[in-house]
Design an enzyme around this catalytic site. Structure first.
Site, mmCIF file in Angstrom:
data_model
loop_
_atom_site.group_PDB
_atom_site.id
_atom_site.type_symbol
_atom_site.label_atom_id
_atom_site.label_comp_id
_atom_site.label_asym_id
_atom_site.label_seq_id
_atom_site.Cartn_x
_atom_site.Cartn_y
_atom_site.Cartn_z
ATOM 1 N N ARG A 129 33.520 40.441 48.055
ATOM 2 C CA ARG A 129 34.614 40.239 47.095
ATOM 3 C C ARG A 129 35.323 41.558 46.771
ATOM 4 O O ARG A 129 34.692 42.615 46.769
ATOM 5 C CB ARG A 129 34.061 39.580 45.818
ATOM 6 C CG ARG A 129 33.517 38.192 46.117
ATOM 7 C CD ARG A 129 32.962 37.517 44.895
ATOM 8 N NE ARG A 129 34.000 37.228 43.905
ATOM 9 C CZ ARG A 129 33.754 36.695 42.715
ATOM 10 N NH1 ARG A 129 32.520 36.425 42.352
ATOM 11 N NH2 ARG A 129 34.737 36.448 41.882
ATOM 12 N N ASP A 327 38.316 28.511 36.932
ATOM 13 C CA ASP A 327 37.050 28.124 37.563
ATOM 14 C C ASP A 327 36.915 26.611 37.721
ATOM 15 O O ASP A 327 35.923 26.130 38.282
ATOM 16 C CB ASP A 327 35.870 28.652 36.743
ATOM 17 C CG ASP A 327 35.807 30.175 36.775
ATOM 18 O OD1 ASP A 327 36.308 30.765 37.742
ATOM 19 O OD2 ASP A 327 35.260 30.765 35.830
ATOM 20 N N ARG A 401 29.949 26.561 41.933
ATOM 21 C CA ARG A 401 30.906 25.533 41.492
ATOM 22 C C ARG A 401 31.297 24.588 42.635
ATOM 23 O O ARG A 401 31.627 23.433 42.399
ATOM 24 C CB ARG A 401 32.131 26.170 40.841
ATOM 25 C CG ARG A 401 31.741 26.992 39.611
ATOM 26 C CD ARG A 401 32.875 27.261 38.669
ATOM 27 N NE ARG A 401 32.565 28.398 37.810
ATOM 28 C CZ ARG A 401 31.781 28.341 36.725
ATOM 29 N NH1 ARG A 401 31.243 27.208 36.346
ATOM 30 N NH2 ARG A 401 31.537 29.435 36.027
HETATM 31 C C1 S3P Z 1 35.652 35.680 33.964
HETATM 32 C C2 S3P Z 1 36.938 35.740 34.409
HETATM 33 C C3 S3P Z 1 37.449 34.950 35.536
HETATM 34 C C4 S3P Z 1 36.505 33.841 35.971
HETATM 35 C C5 S3P Z 1 35.082 34.259 35.950
HETATM 36 C C6 S3P Z 1 34.670 34.755 34.573
HETATM 37 C C7 S3P Z 1 35.250 36.520 32.828
HETATM 38 O O1 S3P Z 1 37.682 35.821 36.621
HETATM 39 O O2 S3P Z 1 36.840 33.353 37.250
HETATM 40 O O3 S3P Z 1 34.227 33.201 36.324
HETATM 41 O O4 S3P Z 1 34.195 36.265 32.201
HETATM 42 O O5 S3P Z 1 35.993 37.472 32.504
HETATM 43 P P1 S3P Z 1 39.085 36.627 36.752
HETATM 44 O O6 S3P Z 1 39.391 37.118 35.419
HETATM 45 O O7 S3P Z 1 38.878 37.730 37.710
HETATM 46 O O8 S3P Z 1 40.045 35.591 37.238
#
Ligand code: S3P
Length: 449
Positions: A129, A327, A401
């Site tokens: 990632r 998500d 998920r």
């Molecule tokens: C999260 C932010 C999201 C989300 C992740 C949790 C967080 O990611 O997809 O599961 O706790 O700040 P992004 O902010 O990179 O989209």
């Protein structure tokens, strides 16, 4: 922290009406932040309702590696004895964050403004990632980042003892990037400023305020949120109550919608507007959803979500809503498979860099089960139908998920649906299988060979 685990295939089959009341586990975003801010406060923070999934346990281990004392009491409450902003110690070993993207990105922010070196890595999903989105602003704050692959883990961060405050306009709508910079900013002299053109989940800002940081939020002329944080903060320990995770609640909610005759109440769900886009969308699609017992817990709105089964109508999901349900697209795609007409998700390019490429995983999983679906670079179109044939096997690509979404689909498809690996579910929702079975969902371990 978690070792690579053996794949555990699991099959879901068409189930009778789902009925009952369930309580999803604690919110993952708030759980990570509770342990982190607890470690950065001087004194003892207690946390009730912490999510005890692998991702959050990785954060507990990481905070211990930085010198905080993190323990679980017999009543299930967690305690964090923090060392204060600037007080963290250099970890003696590599921090393996497993599958947890949020955990590692936020922890790198914390490490970045301490004068120490820390090495981070993760599982096969996490090392694929992008981390440049966090490395870039941290480098501007004076952090030295060593990563052989450029913008991936493993990486070693060496924090500066003279970190610099920055003004940073988020190039991607990411609460993780925002939070990494804010957490780094806690130990920087002066004001760290984030400009957020598209609002994302605001748990870090809320929690920093509760811990006593000086943080101001304004709206710029172009409508962007401007967050200003004073550094060298002195955080005060808190008693935190973690509300139920709306991203986990999404699975029983959608399951109840697509299994005819169901009546399910999902209790204690966080209703923060930066997280509630799925329920908003399902209601627009015609779902029978009512919010009961609305109340406030620890400064957040929560409610019980009562859902009854029924047919949905397809719609175009507005791209501006993406951050508030980022998500939830995989499980929304499952709901859309049973909707009348087409459901179109646009502006969802970020899904390609989640635990798996979720656009590809969702499209492949639906297609393998007889749903007509179209894939664009940043979009999905699901052609809904009254029936989903099922019968396919879905590759979960270490993505919790994706695993849970396709098990939910299997509860309403004609033939059972098999996922190749249910192990990743433990990262965010260890009680998923038992909780869903309690409502009447039928799962079985397929015989191999
Ligand atoms: C999260 C932010 C999201 C989300 C992740 C949790 C967080 O990611 O997809 O599961 O706790 O700040 P992004 O902010 O990179 O989209």
């Amino acid at each position: 922290m978690p070792e690579e685990v053996r794949a555990i295939p699991l099959r879901a089959r068409r189930s009778g009406p789902l009925n009952g009341r369930v309580r999803p586990p604690g919110d993952k975003s708030i759980s990570h932040r509770s342990l982190m801010l607890g470690a950065l406060a001087v004194g003892e923070t207690t946390v009730e309702g912490l999510l005890e999934g692998e991702d959050v346990l990785s954060t507990a281990a990481a905070m211990r590696a930085f010198g905080a004392t993190v323990t679980r009491a017999d009543n299930g409450w967690w305690s964090v004895k923090g060392l204060g902003v600037g007080g963290l110690l250099e970890p003696e070993h590599v921090i393996d964050y497993g599958n947890a993207g949020t955990g590692v990105r936020l922890a790198m922010g914390i490490a970045g403004s301490h004068a120490l070196a820390a090495t981070f890595t993760g599982d096969a999903s996490l090392v694929g990632r992008p981390m440049g989105r966090v490395f870039d602003p941290l480098r501007r704050m004076g952090v030295q980042v060593l990563s052989r692959s450029g913008d991936r883990l493993p990486a070693t961060l060496r924090g500066s003892d003279m970190p610099l405050p920055i003004e940073y306009r988020l190039p991607v709508a990411s609460a993780q990037v925002k939070s990494a910079v804010l957490l780094a900013g806690l130990n920087v002299p002066g004001t760290t400023t984030i400009i957020e053109p598209v609002p994302t989940r605001d748990h870090t800002e809320r929690m920093l305020t509760a811990f006593g940081a000086q943080i101001e939020i304004a709206t710029g002329e172009d409508g962007a949120r401007i967050i200003r944080l004073e550094g060298r903060a002195n955080l005060k320990p808190q008693k935190i109550v973690v509300p139920g995770d709306p991203s986990s609640a999404a699975f029983p909610i959608v399951a109840a919608l697509i299994v005819e005759g169901s009546d399910v109440t999902v209790e204690n769900v966080l209703m923060n507007p930066t997280r509630f886009g799925l329920v908003e969308t399902l209601i627009e699609m015609g779902a029978d959803i009512r919010i009961e017992n609305r109340r406030s817990i620890g400064g957040e709105d929560v409610g019980d979500v009562r859902v009854k089964g029924g047919r949905l109508k397809g719609m175009v999901v507005p791209p501006a809503r993406a951050p508030s349900m980022i998500d939830e697209y995989p499980v929304l795609a499952v709901a859309a498979a049973f909707a009348e007409g087409d459901t179109k998700f646009e502006g969802i390019g970020e899904l390609r860099v989640k635990e798996s490429d979720r656009i590809a995983s969702v499209v492949a999983g639906l297609a393998a089960n007889g749903v007509t679906v179209e894939e664009g670079p940043e979009s999905i179109i699901v052609h809904g139908a009254a029936k989903v044939p099922g019968g396919g096997t879905v590759a979960t690509h270490l993505d919790h998920r994706i695993a849970m979404s396709f098990l939910v689909l299997g509860l309403a498809s004609d033939e059972p649906i098999t996922i190749d690996d249910a192990a990743p579910i433990a990262t965010s929702f260890p009680e998923f299988r038992a909780m869903m079975a309690g409502l009447g969902a039928q799962f079985e371990e397929p015989k191999l060979g």
